[in-house]
Write a protein that holds these residues in place. Structure first.
Motif, mmCIF file in Angstrom:
data_model
loop_
_atom_site.group_PDB
_atom_site.id
_atom_site.type_symbol
_atom_site.label_atom_id
_atom_site.label_comp_id
_atom_site.label_asym_id
_atom_site.label_seq_id
_atom_site.Cartn_x
_atom_site.Cartn_y
_atom_site.Cartn_z
ATOM 1 N N VAL A 92 0.834 -1.210 0.000
ATOM 2 C CA VAL A 92 0.000 0.000 0.000
ATOM 3 C C VAL A 92 0.866 1.256 0.000
ATOM 4 N N GLY A 93 2.176 1.074 -0.058
ATOM 5 C CA GLY A 93 3.083 2.193 -0.159
ATOM 6 C C GLY A 93 3.767 2.553 1.129
ATOM 7 N N SER A 94 3.151 2.218 2.268
ATOM 8 C CA SER A 94 3.763 2.576 3.550
ATOM 9 C C SER A 94 4.734 1.518 4.041
ATOM 10 N N THR A 95 4.542 0.249 3.579
ATOM 11 C CA THR A 95 5.400 -0.862 4.040
ATOM 12 C C THR A 95 6.414 -1.160 2.957
ATOM 13 N N PRO A 96 7.723 -1.232 3.351
ATOM 14 C CA PRO A 96 8.727 -1.580 2.330
ATOM 15 C C PRO A 96 8.579 -3.067 1.923
ATOM 16 N N ILE A 97 8.075 -3.310 0.722
ATOM 17 C CA ILE A 97 7.799 -4.674 0.226
ATOM 18 C C ILE A 97 8.941 -5.117 -0.674
ATOM 19 N N LYS A 98 9.235 -6.426 -0.563
ATOM 20 C CA LYS A 98 10.250 -7.052 -1.434
ATOM 21 C C LYS A 98 9.691 -8.384 -1.925
ATOM 22 N N TYR A 99 9.696 -8.537 -3.288
ATOM 23 C CA TYR A 99 9.218 -9.780 -3.891
ATOM 24 C C TYR A 99 10.417 -10.702 -4.132
ATOM 25 N N VAL A 100 10.252 -11.928 -3.669
ATOM 26 C CA VAL A 100 11.328 -12.925 -3.795
ATOM 27 C C VAL A 100 10.802 -14.103 -4.625
ATOM 28 N N LEU A 101 11.623 -14.541 -5.644
ATOM 29 C CA LEU A 101 11.233 -15.641 -6.539
ATOM 30 C C LEU A 101 12.214 -16.808 -6.360
ATOM 31 N N LYS A 130 11.558 -28.304 -22.315
ATOM 32 C CA LYS A 130 10.841 -28.259 -21.043
ATOM 33 C C LYS A 130 9.569 -27.465 -21.260
ATOM 34 N N ALA A 131 8.429 -28.061 -20.916
ATOM 35 C CA ALA A 131 7.134 -27.457 -21.226
ATOM 36 C C ALA A 131 6.642 -26.529 -20.135
ATOM 37 N N GLU A 132 7.070 -26.697 -18.874
ATOM 38 C CA GLU A 132 6.583 -25.832 -17.796
ATOM 39 C C GLU A 132 7.601 -25.790 -16.669
ATOM 40 N N TYR A 133 7.478 -24.726 -15.876
ATOM 41 C CA TYR A 133 8.390 -24.491 -14.760
ATOM 42 C C TYR A 133 7.552 -24.220 -13.515
ATOM 43 N N THR A 134 7.929 -24.761 -12.411
ATOM 44 C CA THR A 134 7.256 -24.560 -11.135
ATOM 45 C C THR A 134 8.131 -23.659 -10.263
ATOM 46 N N LEU A 135 7.538 -22.489 -9.851
ATOM 47 C CA LEU A 135 8.295 -21.526 -9.059
ATOM 48 C C LEU A 135 7.537 -21.214 -7.773
ATOM 49 N N THR A 136 8.202 -20.578 -6.826
ATOM 50 C CA THR A 136 7.629 -20.180 -5.538
ATOM 51 C C THR A 136 7.855 -18.678 -5.340
ATOM 52 N N ALA A 137 6.776 -17.949 -4.981
ATOM 53 C CA ALA A 137 6.865 -16.500 -4.735
ATOM 54 C C ALA A 137 6.605 -16.213 -3.262
ATOM 55 N N GLN A 138 7.267 -15.160 -2.750
ATOM 56 C CA GLN A 138 7.109 -14.780 -1.335
ATOM 57 C C GLN A 138 7.337 -13.268 -1.192
ATOM 58 N N VAL A 139 6.593 -12.705 -0.261
ATOM 59 C CA VAL A 139 6.727 -11.281 0.037
ATOM 60 C C VAL A 139 7.437 -11.149 1.375
ATOM 61 N N THR A 140 8.496 -10.329 1.412
ATOM 62 C CA THR A 140 9.257 -10.095 2.648
ATOM 63 C C THR A 140 9.404 -8.592 2.869
ATOM 64 N N ASN A 141 9.758 -8.274 4.094
ATOM 65 C CA ASN A 141 10.068 -6.879 4.435
ATOM 66 C C ASN A 141 11.443 -6.565 3.890
ATOM 67 N N ARG A 142 11.515 -5.472 3.096
ATOM 68 C CA ARG A 142 12.771 -5.143 2.441
ATOM 69 C C ARG A 142 13.850 -4.817 3.449
ATOM 70 N N ASP A 143 13.447 -4.305 4.577
ATOM 71 C CA ASP A 143 14.447 -3.878 5.563
ATOM 72 C C ASP A 143 14.891 -5.040 6.438
ATOM 73 N N THR A 144 13.939 -5.850 6.851
ATOM 74 C CA THR A 144 14.278 -6.918 7.806
ATOM 75 C C THR A 144 14.328 -8.299 7.172
#
Length: 796
Positions: A92-101, A130-144
């Motif tokens: 929402v803009g107030s929390t430092p978000i980091k996307y991890v793949l 290779k027809a498809e790839y399986t990945l994992t996504a996660q949201v973390t705090n950019r600072d911590t």
């Protein structure tokens, strides 16, 4: 709302959602933001919440949700491809978000913007790898770096494009089909594969077609089955075809990719062609001496078929005297070989005409075609120089035994079968007549006797007669001549064996002593019949008589029972045997009859006379032992007497002092120790005294054997003296048997060296000086010492 209606509504919304996902462009497919926790609850729960209205607002909010992402394969450009975007309601803009793949290809193939959540493909992708790839996504705090939400999996699929052509993995192909097959006959099936996705689009939809091979073959575009398209395809015209098959994807439309392969189709043979002779007339010339079974010619029927369909058999179906020839098939060359079954004769038949047929072994009865062919064979017989022919292969002749020499036994005849008719000469093969018992006239073939024959030695004689042309000596024929020797009555009958009969002393008058039969070396046609009789001098034999048994044998009977061994042990009974030949022959045979002692049952026990003189109970072995003991005692007595006689005549002197007339022969001129030690020199001191006689010391003198003393001339030679002594020793019975004489060389008075002894000295009182002997060397040293000693002894 009823439950059934609720399920139907859920299915409708699910279908609508899938349609929407399919229709949305790949690049615009972004994650759907919602208040649910994750996608794990499924689309069914989402739709059920929508249906229930206000109830969905009361559920717990989810941080984020997204669908599958897609990326086009083989896409290449200056910038990475945007695959999709991840977003969470926490951003929402107030929390430092980091996307991890994380997961397959994260960081290498796929990269994510940590701030915006955009995912890009960094490399060109290949769906076939290779027809498809399986990945994992996660949201973390950019600072911590603390996770703000649990990780969530998602799939990136590689979207297929038509980038792989069809391939015939098993090609090139080989197939076969019988010739003359019907249109539509299946030949083979080919198969192509396409690596593209068979589910998505038409990239893997194949259509088959023939590029080369019309109008002979066709192919089904969908099943790829190749079939015959032309009627009457003949292997003999063309055996092999090359067909090019194409497989095209995209359903065969323009823009599709294609691949090709080859199919080699071979037409297999069927028996649709008959054999055919290369010519209708064959002519052969065969010599008349051709052997039975030998080939006389060859014919060949060609067949356009191959293998078993081309094999044929040959037969003679017509012709004059076709049984003279036969025809066989050569399995390798498929030729018909004409062979001879009977001998040819140019003088009898000069030519033959035969009709030969060739027929297939295998044929199709439905074809209706005649699978055979015929040809004419003409054979001309060539005249040859043939050997003479005997009138018959074997001649049987007869001749009487003991026939005179030069008797004609029979005649053999032979002729030259050739037109020229050469004269024939006859000879006997001497290998079959080693004893040269027969001769033959070389001109007319008359066989004569060269030596007398004896049927009892050889009944048959087999000889070989040769016939030779005078014009050509190499043409020789042979015939067997069997000569039978006919019997004449030239042998007298005789006893079948040497009979020895035994007669019991206690026998009864009239008893049968022996049964006698006879044999005859002759073989009369009417058989043997023998007549037996006693010699005229014994017609009234007081002891024995004979009786005819009627079967060519007789029985010898005893006339009385007074036979005794001590009176006469053995009887001889002469019997005359006469045959029934012409003229009759007879011989006298003697039957020996022994008188024996028998038991009461008539069993012979003893036939020797000495049984009477032996003591009762004393056997022959015991008698021999007694005689041996007596002889041994006599020998001991004789030896004892002989030893006592020698003991009464002892020798006067000892054996080592017995020097008698011992003479040693040596070749030395001078004397030595041997002269004085070998003999008594006193024996030779006076050879001229009283006729050379000296009394012997080893025996007692006997006056009756004293030699007469007579005066003789002086100077008797030692040689004569020795001979006299030898004569006395040989004639003196009182001398012991061990006289020994040794000879030495005596020069006599004629030696140029003179005498070295004192034999000629009349008296032993000679004053001769022997010192000169010492000067003769070592050989005469001993002799000098002896004579010197003698002189000194005389003086003392």
């Amino acid at each position: 709302m009823p439950k059934r209606s609720e399920e139907m509504l859920t299915d409708v919304w699910t279908s609508l959602l899938l349609v929407w996902i399919t229709c949305v462009p790949y690049t615009s497919m972004t994650p759907i933001i919602s208040q649910s926790k994750s996608l794990q609850t499924g689309s069914t729960a989402l739709l059920r919440g929508l249906v229930e209205g206000q109830r969905i607002l009361s559920r717990a909010k989810r941080g984020w949700v997204w669908n599958q992402m897609f990326v086009l394969e083989e896409f290449s450009g200056p910038d990475p491809i945007l695959v999709g975007r991840l977003h969470t309601d926490l951003d929402v803009g107030s929390t430092p978000i980091k996307y991890v793949l994380a997961g397959e290809g994260a960081g290498t193939i796929f990269a994510i913007n940590e701030i915006t959540g955009d995912i890009h493909a960094m490399k060109r992708l290949d769906r076939e790898e290779k027809a498809e790839y399986t990945l994992t996504a996660q949201v973390t705090n950019r600072d911590t770096d603390q996770p703000l939400e649990p990780p969530s999996e998602f799939i990136i699929k590689v979207q297929d494009i038509n980038d792989n052509p069809p391939q015939f993995v098993e090609g090139p192909y080989r197939a076969s089909v019988p010739e003359m097959s019907q249109v539509g006959t299946s030949v083979t099936r080919v198969t192509a594969t396409d690596a593209d996705d068979p589910v998505y689009g038409n990239s893997a939809k194949l259509v088959y077609s023939i590029l080369e091979g019309q109008p002979y073959f066709s192919i089904d575009p969908n099943t790829a089955i190749i079939k015959i398209a032309l009627h009457g395809m003949d292997r003999e015209m063309r055996e092999e075809y090359l067909v090019v098959i194409q497989a095209k994807d995209m359903g065969g439309h323009m823009g599709g990719l294609s691949g090709t392969t080859t199919v080699t189709v071979t037409l297999t043979d069927v028996n649709d062609n008959p054999p055919k002779f290369s010519k209708s007339l064959y002519e052969f010339v065969i010599p008349e001496e051709l052997g039975i079974g030998k080939p006389g010619g060859k014919v060949k029927a060609n067949d356009r078929d191959i293998g078993e369909n081309a094999k044929s058999t040959y037969n003679i179906i017509d012709g004059d005297e076709k049984d003279v020839f036969e025809i066989t098939t050569d399995a390798q060359t498929q030729e018909g070989i004409l062979r001879l079954k009977k001998p040819l004769n140019f003088e009898t038949k000069k030519s033959y005409t035969l009709k030969v047929e060739a027929a297939n072994i295998r044929f199709d009865p439905n074809s209706g075609a005649p699978f055979k062919d015929t040809a004419t064979v003409k054979i001309a017989v060539e005249d040859s120089d043939e050997p003479p022919i005997f009138s018959k292969p074997t001649f049987v002749l007869q001749v009487n035994e003991n026939a005179p020499i030069n008797t004609v036994i029979g005649t053999v005849t032979a002729r030259d079968p050739d037109v020229t008719g050469s004269l024939v000469r006859y000879f006997i093969d001497r290998h079959t007549d080693l004893e040269r018992q027969f001769n033959i006239n070389v001109d007319d073939g008359k066989i004569t006797l060269a030596k007398p024959l004896d049927r009892e030695t050889d009944m048959w004689h087999n000889i070989t007669v040769t016939a030779t042309e005078i014009r050509n000596h190499s043409q020789i024929s042979r015939a067997i001549v069997a000569i039978r020797v006919l019997d004449i009555n030239d042998n007298a009958p005789e006893f079948a064996t040497e009979y020895e009969a035994f007669l019991c002393e206690n026998g009864k008058p009239g008893q049968v002593i022996q049964t006698v039969s006879a044999v005859d070396k002759d073989d009369p046609i009417q058989g043997h019949y023998f007549e037996y009789r006693l010699i005229p001098e014994m017609l009234n034999n007081p002891n024995f008589t004979i009786k005819n048994n009627g079967d060519n044998s007789i029985s010898v009977l005893a006339k009385h029972d007074t036979f005794r061994r001590q009176k006469q042990e053995m009887y001889f009974l002469p019997i005359i045997v006469t045959d029934n030949g012409t003229p009759p022959m007879s011989s006298t045979n003697t039957l020996t009859i022994r008188v024996c002692g028998c038991s009461r049952e008539g069993i012979v026990q003893s036939c020797n006379v000495e049984a009477y003189v032996l003591p009762i109970g004393l056997s022959m072995g015991a008698l021999i032992a007694i005689l041996a003991c007596i002889i041994l005692l006599l020998v001991i007595v004789v030896l004892f007497v002989t030893l006592r006689r020698h003991k009464n005549k002892p020798l006067i002197i000892k054996d080592d002092e017995d020097v008698r007339e011992n003479i040693i022969r040596y070749d030395d001129e001078g004397g030595g120790e041997e002269d004085t030690e070998a003999f008594d020199i006193a024996t030779l001191q006076n050879p001229d005294g009283i006729n050379g006689y000296l009394p012997r010391k080893d025996i007692k003198p006997d006056l009756q054997f004293m030699p007469r003393q007579s005066g003789g001339p002086n100077g008797v030679d030692v040689d004569e003296f020795i001979n006299v002594r030898l004569h006395e020793a040989d004639n003196d019975p009182t001398a012991p048997p061990y006289d020994s004489i040794q000879i030495y060389g005596y020069e006599g008075r004629g030696s140029i060296a003179g005498s070295l002894s004192s034999l000629e000295t009349a008296s032993s009182d000679s004053d001769q000086n022997y010192d000169y002997l010492r000067e003769w060397g070592p050989r005469f040293r001993r002799l000098g010492e002896l004579y010197s000693v003698g002189e000194s002894d005389k003086e003392t």
